[in-house]
Design an enzyme around this catalytic site. Sequence first.
Site, PDB file in Angstrom:
ATOM      1  N   GLY A  45       0.811  -1.216   0.000  1.00 59.15           N
ATOM      2  CA  GLY A  45       0.000   0.000   0.000  1.00 59.15           C
ATOM      3  C   GLY A  45       0.841   1.262   0.000  1.00 59.15           C
ATOM      4  O   GLY A  45       2.011   1.241  -0.379  1.00 59.15           O
ATOM      5  N   ALA A  46       0.209   2.389   0.425  1.00 64.11           N
ATOM      6  CA  ALA A  46       0.824   3.719   0.315  1.00 64.11           C
ATOM      7  C   ALA A  46       1.308   3.889  -1.130  1.00 64.11           C
ATOM      8  O   ALA A  46       2.475   4.162  -1.400  1.00 64.11           O
ATOM      9  CB  ALA A  46       1.950   3.901   1.319  1.00 64.11           C
ATOM     10  N   LEU A  47       0.361   3.681  -2.039  1.00 64.92           N
ATOM     11  CA  LEU A  47       0.704   3.560  -3.458  1.00 64.92           C
ATOM     12  C   LEU A  47       1.191   4.876  -4.055  1.00 64.92           C
ATOM     13  O   LEU A  47       0.685   5.949  -3.746  1.00 64.92           O
ATOM     14  CB  LEU A  47      -0.524   3.064  -4.231  1.00 64.92           C
ATOM     15  CG  LEU A  47      -1.091   1.711  -3.770  1.00 64.92           C
ATOM     16  CD1 LEU A  47      -2.298   1.333  -4.626  1.00 64.92           C
ATOM     17  CD2 LEU A  47      -0.043   0.601  -3.806  1.00 64.92           C
ATOM     18  N   HIS A  51       4.239   2.113  -8.090  1.00 63.80           N
ATOM     19  CA  HIS A  51       3.273   1.016  -8.088  1.00 63.80           C
ATOM     20  C   HIS A  51       2.385   1.093  -9.337  1.00 63.80           C
ATOM     21  O   HIS A  51       2.062   0.081  -9.943  1.00 63.80           O
ATOM     22  CB  HIS A  51       2.357   1.099  -6.860  1.00 63.80           C
ATOM     23  CG  HIS A  51       3.056   0.891  -5.553  1.00 63.80           C
ATOM     24  ND1 HIS A  51       3.229   1.888  -4.623  1.00 63.80           N
ATOM     25  CD2 HIS A  51       3.623  -0.222  -5.016  1.00 63.80           C
ATOM     26  CE1 HIS A  51       3.857   1.402  -3.575  1.00 63.80           C
ATOM     27  NE2 HIS A  51       4.115   0.141  -3.781  1.00 63.80           N
ATOM     28  N   LYS A 164      13.636  -1.078  -7.627  1.00 66.28           N
ATOM     29  CA  LYS A 164      14.226  -0.306  -6.517  1.00 66.28           C
ATOM     30  C   LYS A 164      14.677  -1.281  -5.438  1.00 66.28           C
ATOM     31  O   LYS A 164      15.715  -1.111  -4.826  1.00 66.28           O
ATOM     32  CB  LYS A 164      13.248   0.721  -5.954  1.00 66.28           C
ATOM     33  CG  LYS A 164      13.898   1.562  -4.857  1.00 66.28           C
ATOM     34  CD  LYS A 164      12.933   2.544  -4.266  1.00 66.28           C
ATOM     35  CE  LYS A 164      11.936   1.896  -3.367  1.00 66.28           C
ATOM     36  NZ  LYS A 164      12.537   1.294  -2.137  1.00 66.28           N
ATOM     37  N   VAL A 191      11.084   3.912 -10.820  1.00 69.65           N
ATOM     38  CA  VAL A 191      10.458   5.178 -11.215  1.00 69.65           C
ATOM     39  C   VAL A 191      10.986   6.251 -10.267  1.00 69.65           C
ATOM     40  O   VAL A 191      11.048   6.030  -9.050  1.00 69.65           O
ATOM     41  CB  VAL A 191       8.913   5.096 -11.139  1.00 69.65           C
ATOM     42  CG1 VAL A 191       8.287   6.409 -11.577  1.00 69.65           C
ATOM     43  CG2 VAL A 191       8.400   3.948 -11.996  1.00 69.65           C
ATOM     44  N   SER A 200       9.186   5.738  -3.421  1.00 69.06           N
ATOM     45  CA  SER A 200       9.060   4.741  -2.360  1.00 69.06           C
ATOM     46  C   SER A 200       7.931   5.183  -1.449  1.00 69.06           C
ATOM     47  O   SER A 200       7.725   6.391  -1.250  1.00 69.06           O
ATOM     48  CB  SER A 200      10.372   4.705  -1.568  1.00 69.06           C
ATOM     49  OG  SER A 200      10.175   4.100  -0.304  1.00 69.06           O
TER      50      SER A 200
END
Length: 293
Positions: A45-47, A51, A164, A191, A200
């Site tokens: 999550g915490a897209l 992502h 990453k 990215v 991140s």
Amino acid sequence: MSVASTNFEPHKMIVAEHIQQLKKAINHKKNANPKGVIGFVPTMGALHNGHLQLIEKASQESDIVIVSIFVNPTQFNDPEDLKKYPRTISADIEKLEKSNCDILFLPHEKEVYPDGINSYKIDFSGLDKVMEGKYRDDHFVGVAMVVERLFDIVQPNKAFFGLKDFQQVAIIKHLVRVRQIDVEIVPVNIVRSPEGLALSSRNQLLSKEQKEDALIIYNTLLFGKSLAKEYDNTADILRHMKAYFDKGSLKLEYMEIVDPNTLKPLQSLEPGAHCCIAAYCGEVRLIDNMQIR
Ligand code: PAF
């Protein structure tokens, strides 16, 4: 409050919170496309855009795209880090609804680990002993444990992981090989922000000023890449890179130049050589890497 979908509307992302709901959703999609390739993007999550790129790549290479969000407790060696890990589920769902994600799987810990967190054994042939492995005890055991379990539940044909986490990709390829799991691992390029910061979920914990300070990581990697045109000896390159890095305000944990397959440190540069960095920006631990030759 449950966010699971109760009926399946065409072109609408299905949200499944339980394995049974997920299976039903997959069957529903498979009915329309029995030979459809299942592409899977596991996340915590915490897209962010990184992502979304994984999902984009998954949608180019598969017919049914499944994204999971599960903050996996077994891969955090520091309970504080687990507590602080950003959780932004409503914003994540909004982003996914605008993406090509067909099914979002939001499993509960009890279903991921129905027998509790038992001792999970896997021999990583030393891939877990270098870099991240030196500083994050059993981190990769936790990653392999959850990824194997999620593969078992989702049964994807392809799974997409960002580069990453360069070491994680090597570990997952190894997992699939030794456990003979029938899934293709597709690595996807890093990215970056327009300035070069590798995207991140942890970047959400950085202030604006810290995001600028953190650019020293990318700039040091670029410097390393330029040095690799002049030098072959990795000790020389690392010495210059560390001197450059130290001009910034981050605290270095490691900087290594490694073979991309074995992840062992290289004495002398070879094609494919990767430089990997982990550093603290305040309390936030960041990692990044770059192929320098
Ligand atoms: O890269 C991540 O976000 C996690 O390590 C993963 C692969 C989703 C496993 O929890």
